[in-house]
Design a protein around this motif. Structure first.
Motif, PDB file in Angstrom:
ATOM      1  N   ASN A  74      10.237 -29.558  33.097  1.00  0.00           N
ATOM      2  CA  ASN A  74       8.812 -29.517  33.231  1.00  0.00           C
ATOM      3  C   ASN A  74       8.047 -30.285  34.196  1.00  0.00           C
ATOM      4  O   ASN A  74       6.996 -29.739  34.778  1.00  0.00           O
ATOM      5  CB  ASN A  74       8.315 -30.120  31.905  1.00  0.00           C
ATOM      6  CG  ASN A  74       8.364 -29.377  30.604  1.00  0.00           C
ATOM      7  OD1 ASN A  74       8.820 -28.260  30.792  1.00  0.00           O
ATOM      8  ND2 ASN A  74       8.684 -29.894  29.410  1.00  0.00           N
ATOM      9  N   THR A  75       8.899 -31.261  34.663  1.00  0.00           N
ATOM     10  CA  THR A  75       8.140 -32.033  35.943  1.00  0.00           C
ATOM     11  C   THR A  75       8.007 -30.885  37.261  1.00  0.00           C
ATOM     12  O   THR A  75       7.061 -31.040  38.023  1.00  0.00           O
ATOM     13  CB  THR A  75       9.060 -33.180  36.208  1.00  0.00           C
ATOM     14  OG1 THR A  75       9.165 -34.094  35.261  1.00  0.00           O
ATOM     15  CG2 THR A  75       8.631 -33.950  37.476  1.00  0.00           C
ATOM     16  N   PHE A  76       9.273 -30.470  37.349  1.00  0.00           N
ATOM     17  CA  PHE A  76       9.311 -29.402  38.634  1.00  0.00           C
ATOM     18  C   PHE A  76       8.465 -28.126  38.364  1.00  0.00           C
ATOM     19  O   PHE A  76       7.726 -27.726  39.528  1.00  0.00           O
ATOM     20  CB  PHE A  76      10.823 -28.862  39.057  1.00  0.00           C
ATOM     21  CG  PHE A  76      11.662 -30.005  39.764  1.00  0.00           C
ATOM     22  CD1 PHE A  76      11.340 -29.923  41.161  1.00  0.00           C
ATOM     23  CD2 PHE A  76      12.393 -30.855  39.213  1.00  0.00           C
ATOM     24  CE1 PHE A  76      12.214 -30.780  41.784  1.00  0.00           C
ATOM     25  CE2 PHE A  76      13.049 -32.005  39.834  1.00  0.00           C
ATOM     26  CZ  PHE A  76      12.994 -31.801  41.210  1.00  0.00           C
ATOM     27  N   ARG A  77       8.267 -27.816  37.172  1.00  0.00           N
ATOM     28  CA  ARG A  77       7.496 -26.651  36.928  1.00  0.00           C
ATOM     29  C   ARG A  77       5.904 -26.957  37.329  1.00  0.00           C
ATOM     30  O   ARG A  77       5.099 -26.206  37.488  1.00  0.00           O
ATOM     31  CB  ARG A  77       7.698 -26.159  35.350  1.00  0.00           C
ATOM     32  CG  ARG A  77       8.911 -25.367  35.507  1.00  0.00           C
ATOM     33  CD  ARG A  77       8.937 -25.181  34.164  1.00  0.00           C
ATOM     34  NE  ARG A  77       7.989 -24.000  33.508  1.00  0.00           N
ATOM     35  CZ  ARG A  77       7.536 -23.514  32.234  1.00  0.00           C
ATOM     36  NH1 ARG A  77       8.407 -23.975  31.377  1.00  0.00           N
ATOM     37  NH2 ARG A  77       6.639 -22.778  32.057  1.00  0.00           N
ATOM     38  N   SER A  78       5.482 -28.527  37.121  1.00  0.00           N
ATOM     39  CA  SER A  78       4.201 -28.774  37.303  1.00  0.00           C
ATOM     40  C   SER A  78       3.602 -28.804  38.635  1.00  0.00           C
ATOM     41  O   SER A  78       2.475 -29.037  38.883  1.00  0.00           O
ATOM     42  CB  SER A  78       4.145 -30.086  36.371  1.00  0.00           C
ATOM     43  OG  SER A  78       4.898 -31.069  37.056  1.00  0.00           O
ATOM     44  N   PHE A  79       4.785 -28.713  39.619  1.00  0.00           N
ATOM     45  CA  PHE A  79       4.144 -28.977  40.908  1.00  0.00           C
ATOM     46  C   PHE A  79       3.503 -27.686  41.452  1.00  0.00           C
ATOM     47  O   PHE A  79       4.105 -26.655  41.518  1.00  0.00           O
ATOM     48  CB  PHE A  79       5.347 -29.307  41.843  1.00  0.00           C
ATOM     49  CG  PHE A  79       5.653 -30.813  41.808  1.00  0.00           C
ATOM     50  CD1 PHE A  79       5.385 -31.445  43.154  1.00  0.00           C
ATOM     51  CD2 PHE A  79       6.518 -31.501  41.125  1.00  0.00           C
ATOM     52  CE1 PHE A  79       5.616 -32.791  43.298  1.00  0.00           C
ATOM     53  CE2 PHE A  79       6.622 -32.798  41.012  1.00  0.00           C
ATOM     54  CZ  PHE A  79       6.380 -33.357  42.260  1.00  0.00           C
ATOM     55  N   PRO A  80       2.510 -27.845  41.981  1.00  0.00           N
ATOM     56  CA  PRO A  80       1.809 -26.771  42.925  1.00  0.00           C
ATOM     57  C   PRO A  80       2.477 -26.333  44.109  1.00  0.00           C
ATOM     58  O   PRO A  80       3.273 -27.096  44.756  1.00  0.00           O
ATOM     59  CB  PRO A  80       0.352 -27.231  43.159  1.00  0.00           C
ATOM     60  CG  PRO A  80       0.119 -28.500  42.350  1.00  0.00           C
ATOM     61  CD  PRO A  80       1.275 -28.893  41.834  1.00  0.00           C
ATOM     62  N   PHE A  81       2.681 -25.289  44.089  1.00  0.00           N
ATOM     63  CA  PHE A  81       3.812 -24.822  45.106  1.00  0.00           C
ATOM     64  C   PHE A  81       3.493 -25.188  46.560  1.00  0.00           C
ATOM     65  O   PHE A  81       4.478 -25.572  47.290  1.00  0.00           O
ATOM     66  CB  PHE A  81       3.896 -23.271  45.234  1.00  0.00           C
ATOM     67  CG  PHE A  81       4.932 -22.636  46.188  1.00  0.00           C
ATOM     68  CD1 PHE A  81       6.332 -23.075  45.965  1.00  0.00           C
ATOM     69  CD2 PHE A  81       4.421 -21.857  47.403  1.00  0.00           C
ATOM     70  CE1 PHE A  81       7.535 -22.473  46.908  1.00  0.00           C
ATOM     71  CE2 PHE A  81       5.608 -21.571  48.409  1.00  0.00           C
ATOM     72  CZ  PHE A  81       6.915 -21.974  48.189  1.00  0.00           C
ATOM     73  N   ILE A  82       2.377 -25.505  47.077  1.00  0.00           N
ATOM     74  CA  ILE A  82       1.861 -25.662  48.330  1.00  0.00           C
ATOM     75  C   ILE A  82       2.273 -27.122  48.437  1.00  0.00           C
ATOM     76  O   ILE A  82       2.702 -27.767  49.617  1.00  0.00           O
ATOM     77  CB  ILE A  82       0.426 -25.548  48.607  1.00  0.00           C
ATOM     78  CG1 ILE A  82       0.296 -25.505  50.117  1.00  0.00           C
ATOM     79  CG2 ILE A  82      -0.419 -26.355  47.812  1.00  0.00           C
ATOM     80  CD1 ILE A  82       0.625 -24.552  50.949  1.00  0.00           C
TER      81      ILE A  82
END
Length: 229
Positions: A74-82
């Motif tokens: 969930n932590t990695f999924r929450s990062f905006p890609f840019i």
């Protein structure tokens, strides 16, 4: 608004623009998207299997392991890609030796997509009929056999849909990566279309991206229907 003469001029220049600018960018976008999607599935399969095993209704329940994996994903999924691209610059340099270019962009694309893939594969596995799993247990099948010989086979259509969705998402992310030197159609749209005030090139890149997504979805739907039978 473009008049007929201007439109005719743009159309006459299109073959040269396509061969010199757009075609290499298409190849770069496909390269980034396909390689990162494949690597994301290879990496995402591991946490997906662990999530299925450690879930409370899983083959080997382990609440602590499931909670840890759940938080990390969930932590990695929450990062905006840019932002993820910028945060991973040291990692990208360590792996490929540079943080700019199409090969370098594969690193954040893969890491950004892997948690997404893990969730999709987990959901696909959980859709498998419990009766089939219980029958396999009664015949003495191991957890490894149940995961890869039964659940994976039964969930294959959903996994193909997940692969298609991830590939399409990575096409969009690869275009976004063009803003920070990632190459591909995104870089063409920014460097040629926006910065040089060429709306025709901007239009071409948008149309090409739409066509690529449509083709990917059609092929994905075809593969899904073939495996569903």
């Amino acid at each position: 608004m473009l008049d007929f003469a201007t439109l005719s001029e743009h159309l006459e220049k299109f073959p040269n623009i396509f061969e010199r600018i757009l075609l290499p960018a298409i190849n770069e976008t496909l390269y980034m998207s396909m390689v990162s999607t494949f690597l994301a599935f290879v990496i995402g399969l591991v946490p997906a299997v662990l999530l299925v095993l450690s879930d409370k209704d899983g083959l080997k329940p382990n609440p602590k392991l499931y909670f840890m994996l759940d938080v990390v994903i969930n932590t990695f999924r929450s990062f905006p890609f840019i932002i993820l691209i910028i945060v991973l610059i040291p990692v990208t340099r360590m792996i490929v030796g540079t943080s700019i270019g199409t090969t370098a962009t594969i690193v954040p694309l893969t890491i950004g997509a892997a948690p997404f893939v893990a969730r999709l594969i987990e959901s696909a596995f959980k859709e498998v009929d419990r009766g089939i799993i219980e029958a396999a247990k009664s015949f003495g099948a191991s957890n490894f056999q149940i995961i890869f010989r039964i659940m994976f086979v039964e969930a294959l259509p959903s996994i193909i849909s997940a692969f298609t969705l991830t590939f399409i998402v990575n096409i969009g992310f690869s275009a976004m990566a063009g803003a920070v030197g990632g190459g591909g159609l995104g870089a063409v749209a920014i460097n040629y279309g926006y910065q040089r005030f060429r709306p025709d090139i901007m239009f071409y890149t948008v149309v090409i991206l739409i066509i690529m997504v449509q083709i990917a979805q059609i092929l994905g739907n075809f593969a899904y229907k073939r495996t569903k039978k």
